[in-house]
Scaffold this active site. Structure first.
Site, PDB file in Angstrom:
ATOM      1  N   LYS A 143      52.451  71.631  37.510  1.00 57.94           N
ATOM      2  CA  LYS A 143      52.972  70.323  37.892  1.00 57.94           C
ATOM      3  C   LYS A 143      54.224  69.941  37.094  1.00 57.94           C
ATOM      4  CE  LYS A 143      48.408  68.641  39.303  1.00 57.94           C
ATOM      5  NZ  LYS A 143      48.532  68.707  40.767  1.00 57.94           N
ATOM      6  N   ASP A 153      43.128  62.818  31.071  1.00 55.44           N
ATOM      7  CA  ASP A 153      43.603  63.778  32.060  1.00 55.44           C
ATOM      8  C   ASP A 153      45.075  63.477  32.323  1.00 55.44           C
ATOM      9  OD1 ASP A 153      44.322  65.166  34.327  1.00 55.44           O
ATOM     10  OD2 ASP A 153      42.665  64.474  35.562  1.00 55.44           O
ATOM     11  N   HIS A 207      40.329  61.934  39.750  1.00 54.96           N
ATOM     12  CA  HIS A 207      40.329  63.135  40.585  1.00 54.96           C
ATOM     13  C   HIS A 207      38.947  63.772  40.476  1.00 54.96           C
ATOM     14  CE1 HIS A 207      41.338  67.327  41.650  1.00 54.96           C
ATOM     15  NE2 HIS A 207      42.439  66.881  42.198  1.00 54.96           N
ATOM     16  N   GLN A 211      48.763  64.362  36.087  1.00 55.94           N
ATOM     17  CA  GLN A 211      49.778  63.653  36.860  1.00 55.94           C
ATOM     18  C   GLN A 211      50.792  62.936  35.981  1.00 55.94           C
ATOM     19  OE1 GLN A 211      50.191  63.709  40.198  1.00 55.94           O
ATOM     20  NE2 GLN A 211      48.487  65.142  40.377  1.00 55.94           N
ATOM     21  N   CYS A 222      41.543  64.659  46.776  1.00 55.92           N
ATOM     22  CA  CYS A 222      40.499  64.965  45.791  1.00 55.92           C
ATOM     23  C   CYS A 222      40.148  63.732  44.954  1.00 55.92           C
ATOM     24  CB  CYS A 222      40.918  66.124  44.881  1.00 55.92           C
ATOM     25  SG  CYS A 222      41.092  67.690  45.734  1.00 55.92           S
TER      26      CYS A 222
END
Length: 404
Positions: A224, A198, A121, A201, A362
């Site tokens: 999220k 990261d 991203h 997600q 993104c």
């Protein structure tokens, strides 16, 4: 087994209509919907607990402080951090990554190397580009293949004693690829590099164990995982958090201040300057409780069913191509149909009450790799159903017919 009807009843927004059609929300990769227990916790905070924290001697301030620190403990337990002070509240994943990148500006020198993956991203690309411009370090990219998987042999070749930090997502937001982070962490450590994962997600779909992973940093966003916007987490190993300078200066993160010299507070406050998103921090704990009550094993199993079902149904549409066919995938399907622009399909199915994401998500370098302007992305959550997928597929067929 999940009681989907009971779960869906927890989410007030799912009962509404969009353009006189029942809402079908397949944009969970962008943000999740919020259960009533989370919405009620937000209201309760402002009705009963609103006060600044860590400073006041009055009861309301102390109660708010206690609630905030209890939530920090919930996050610690959820990700299995060794200490509560390894959990830093931020405004989200982007803030968390920038805090680490900013800290590495004091460590890197000209010729050092930072490794990012081709699946990132923008939030996990741009801060490292800025860091390299500032320090003279070199940004290197771990390439991907046509399936949307990282080429590990190339990763191995890129690693060297010049590598100071590797940064990679756990799951790709654009393709759903689940990266082999255990292997990548081990290999990074073999050359003495730190590694940041990261997890923005990943955390909606699984429960990370940062001690088992042995990652140096793990970052994610509250919104999220059924929590509020404007709050996120930076997990860092104690040794790294003590080594890195603070990202921001201000109140709360100081021990002493004079015009001659300032000393910083101990962890975690060193990285938490100013009045935080108190409501967000407290209610993030509520959201984590909610998702753990459902159970991440249950969530993963059910979402895998949705992924397999949705993939099969969509591939029945002539001219449809799925981008991201990795062996290990989360419940994300990115696709295009022939030469139809994804925005056009997204616009039509929106009028049928279906929310998907269109564009480059993104993750523009991924789209450049495939030589496409973007994709239609359907990202499923544990409150979605196969019946919704059937309606979605019929809507995509209708859009295709209208546009060809």
């Amino acid at each position: 087994m999940l009681d989907i009807n009971k779960i869906r009843a927890d989410f007030p927004i799912l009962s509404q209509q969009i353009y006189c059609k029942p809402l079908i929300y397949f944009d969970n990769g962008a943000t999740s919907q919020k259960p009533k227990v989370v919405i009620d916790a937000i209201t309760k905070y402002y009705e009963q607990l609103n006060a600044n924290i860590h400073r006041g001697v009055h009861k309301l301030s102390q109660d708010a402080t206690d609630a905030y620190e209890i939530s920090r403990g919930k996050v610690q337990n959820h990700i299995n951090a060794k200490f509560p002070y390894e959990v830093i509240f931020t405004s989200g994943t982007t803030h968390s990554i920038n805090a680490v990148a900013n800290g590495f500006a004091s460590i890197l020198k000209t010729g050092d190397e930072v490794l990012v993956s081709a699946l990132e991203h923008h939030s996990n690309i741009v801060p490292w580009q800025m860091l390299c411009e500032k320090t003279g370090a070199v940004l290197k990219v771990i390439p991907m293949n046509e399936a949307g998987e990282l080429i590990l042999s190339e990763y191995d070749n890129l690693l060297s004693n010049k590598t100071k930090i590797v940064t990679v997502n756990h799951i790709s937001n654009a393709l759903g690829t689940i990266n082999p982070i255990e292997y990548m962490i081990k290999k990074a450590h073999e050359v003495g590099a730190a590694i940041l994962i990261d997890g923005a997600q990943a955390t909606p779909h699984l429960k990370p164990d940062v001690q088992a992973l042995d990652c140096d940093f793990y970052v994610f966003s509250g919104h999220k995982i059924c929590g509020p916007t404007g709050v996120g987490i930076l997990y860092g190993k104690e040794e790294w958090l003590r080594k890195l300078p603070p990202y921001q200066g201000g109140g709360e993160m100081i021990a002493t201040v004079s015009f001659e010299k300032t000393t910083y507070a101990d962890l975690p406050h060193k990285f938490e300057a100013g009045t935080p998103n108190i409501e967000g921090g407290i209610v993030l704990g509520t959201a984590i409780d909610y998702m753990n009550e459902i159970g991440f094993d249950n969530i993963a199993s059910y979402e895998q069913e949705l992924l397999e079902y949705g993939t099969k149904k969509l591939l029945e549409i002539e001219g449809l191509k799925i981008y991201g066919t990795a062996k290990e995938k989360a419940s994300v399907i990115s696709f295009n149909i022939d030469d139809i622009h994804p925005y056009d399909i997204g616009t039509i199915i929106d009028k049928l009450g279906i929310a998907v994401r269109t564009g480059h998500h993104c993750a523009q370098p991924i789209m450049d790799f495939f030589c496409i302007p973007g994709t239609i992305r359907a990202s499923f959550a544990f409150y979605n159903t196969k019946e919704e997928i059937d309606i979605f597929v019929e809507a995509v067929k209708k859009a295709k017919m209208m546009l060809t």
